[in-house]
Design a protein around this motif. Structure first.
Motif, short mmCIF file in Angstrom:
data_model
loop_
_atom_site.label_atom_id
_atom_site.label_comp_id
_atom_site.label_asym_id
_atom_site.label_seq_id
_atom_site.Cartn_x
_atom_site.Cartn_y
_atom_site.Cartn_z
N PRO A 34 0.80 -1.23 0.00
CA PRO A 34 0.00 0.00 0.00
C PRO A 34 0.84 1.28 0.00
O PRO A 34 0.45 2.28 -0.62
N ILE A 35 1.99 1.26 0.67
CA ILE A 35 2.85 2.45 0.70
C ILE A 35 3.46 2.69 -0.67
O ILE A 35 3.54 3.84 -1.14
N LEU A 36 3.90 1.63 -1.33
CA LEU A 36 4.46 1.78 -2.68
C LEU A 36 3.41 2.28 -3.66
O LEU A 36 3.73 3.05 -4.58
N LEU A 37 2.18 1.85 -3.50
CA LEU A 37 1.10 2.32 -4.36
C LEU A 37 0.88 3.81 -4.17
O LEU A 37 0.75 4.57 -5.14
N LEU A 38 0.84 4.26 -2.92
CA LEU A 38 0.69 5.70 -2.64
C LEU A 38 1.86 6.48 -3.21
O LEU A 38 1.68 7.57 -3.79
N TYR A 92 3.67 5.79 -5.76
CA TYR A 92 3.55 5.88 -7.22
C TYR A 92 2.50 6.93 -7.61
O TYR A 92 2.73 7.73 -8.53
N ILE A 93 1.37 6.93 -6.92
CA ILE A 93 0.30 7.89 -7.25
C ILE A 93 0.78 9.32 -7.07
O ILE A 93 0.55 10.18 -7.93
N THR A 94 1.47 9.59 -5.96
CA THR A 94 1.88 10.97 -5.67
C THR A 94 3.13 11.40 -6.44
O THR A 94 3.52 12.56 -6.38
N CYS A 152 6.74 10.91 0.60
CA CYS A 152 6.30 11.28 -0.76
C CYS A 152 6.93 12.59 -1.23
O CYS A 152 7.27 12.73 -2.40
N MET A 153 7.10 13.55 -0.32
CA MET A 153 7.73 14.82 -0.70
C MET A 153 9.22 14.63 -0.95
O MET A 153 9.78 15.24 -1.87
N LEU A 154 9.87 13.80 -0.14
CA LEU A 154 11.27 13.49 -0.37
C LEU A 154 11.45 12.83 -1.73
O LEU A 154 12.38 13.15 -2.49
N GLN A 155 10.55 11.94 -2.06
CA GLN A 155 10.58 11.26 -3.35
C GLN A 155 10.45 12.24 -4.51
O GLN A 155 11.19 12.18 -5.49
N LEU A 156 9.52 13.19 -4.39
CA LEU A 156 9.31 14.16 -5.46
C LEU A 156 10.50 15.10 -5.60
O LEU A 156 10.89 15.45 -6.72
N ALA A 157 11.09 15.51 -4.48
CA ALA A 157 12.26 16.38 -4.53
C ALA A 157 13.43 15.67 -5.23
O ALA A 157 14.12 16.27 -6.06
N GLY A 198 13.70 8.70 -7.82
CA GLY A 198 12.89 9.03 -6.66
C GLY A 198 12.15 7.81 -6.14
O GLY A 198 12.11 7.56 -4.92
N TYR A 199 11.60 7.03 -7.04
CA TYR A 199 10.85 5.83 -6.64
C TYR A 199 11.79 4.76 -6.10
O TYR A 199 11.46 4.05 -5.14
N VAL A 200 12.97 4.65 -6.71
CA VAL A 200 13.97 3.68 -6.22
C VAL A 200 14.39 4.02 -4.80
O VAL A 200 14.56 3.12 -3.96
#
Length: 303
Positions: free
Chosen positions: A108-112, A114-116, A217-222, A232-234
């Motif tokens: 569920p966290i990986l799905l979120l 990916y969406i964000t 999610c914000m860290l991923q986007l940055a 970011g996803y990795v």
């Protein structure tokens, strides 16, 4: 009025005008993100709803197996919330219990994540790039995306807990928020958990989850702005994967596992620590991501 006073007043007035313009642009970007983000991500929200229905159903079927073995117990709402957020035990080479990757927590966290990540970056590669240039304010675009992530993380968490609550009440579970020791037995945490049903309440842990998810999610986007969305996803996958093995309190993944919290185990992660760590990560991601965006040639940025 002397010239210095006039310049001071004019400067303050100009700053206020700029601030109002930035807020106006931010609001326009944010409302557009809410509308377009929802439209483009609708299919993924349906997938999320399906996942959040599968998890309590699987837990309920496991409780039937316990009853079949003669272990009768009245499960609670807290048990179902615990199942949703429990996570798993860290790797211990001295333990006779084999390490198991907590897939039901991981997915569920990986799905979120990916969406964000999917919508903001695709917007940057499409109409968002044109609108950002036309508006003349990259910070407004970036802050709107950060606010959008906060809203969507909250909606995601709400969907998960509403569907879990709905299913649990349908099957007639107790309305208590206390996760019983039977659920710990069912999830194979009975050897480490420190249950005291008079004082331990899963609601003491749950408020941490949206904060830390926003940080992740914000860290991923940055990172996606600094490099590419794949990286970011990795990084997100890596943080969660390493957290599953290690109990290091600086890893964000540990703050998302109920079984790693001091609510349930004495040497766990404090909810206060998790909240502070999440807020620091959010602020750092917003500042670093926004700064990098203002210094990047977005016309040459690759998808």
């Amino acid at each position: 009025m002397d010239v210095a006073s006039f310049n001071s007043i004019a400067g303050a007035f100009t700053i206020k005008i700029k601030e109002r313009c930035i807020m106006s642009r931010f609001f326009k970007f944010f409302m557009l993100d809410i509308r377009e983000g929802w439209r483009r991500s609708l299919a993924w929200w349906l997938v999320a709803a399906g996942v959040f229905l599968i998890l309590p159903v699987a837990f309920y079927l496991s409780t039937l197996n316990l009853r079949a073995e003669g272990i009768a117990a009245q499960f609670t709402l807290g048990d179902y919330y615990f199942n949703l957020t429990a996570g798993g035990l860290a790797y211990d080479p001295t333990s006779s219990t084999p390490f198991t990757l907590p897939i039901s927590w991981f997915a569920p966290i990986l799905l979120l994540a990916y969406i964000t990540l999917w919508y903001p970056y695709h917007d940057l590669m499409g109409s968002g790039k044109t609108m950002m240039i036309a508006s003349g304010s990259r910070w407004s675009w970036w802050l709107a995306k950060c606010a959008w992530i906060i809203v969507y993380v909250c909606i995601y968490c709400l969907i998960g807990f509403v569907l879990t609550t709905f299913f649990a009440l349908i099957i007639g579970c107790d309305h208590s928020f206390i996760a019983t020791d039977t659920s710990a037995l069912l999830l194979r945490f009975d050897s480490v958990i420190n249950f005291d049903v008079t004082s331990y309440d899963i609601m003491s842990f749950l408020y941490v989850v949206p904060v830390v998810l926003c940080a992740l999610c914000m860290l991923q986007l940055a990172i996606s702005l600094l490099f590419r969305p794949l990286w970011g996803y990795v990084v997100t996958i890596s943080i969660l994967f390493v957290s599953a093995f290690s109990g290091n309190h600086f890893l964000l993944g540990n703050s998302l596992m109920a079984i790693r919290s001091t609510v349930y185990v004495a040497d766990g992660v404090s909810p206060l620590w998790s909240t502070c760590l999440g807020l620091i990560a959010i602020v750092a991601s917003v500042v670093i991501g926004g700064y990098f965006l203002t210094k990047t040639d977005i016309l040459e940025k690759e998808a």
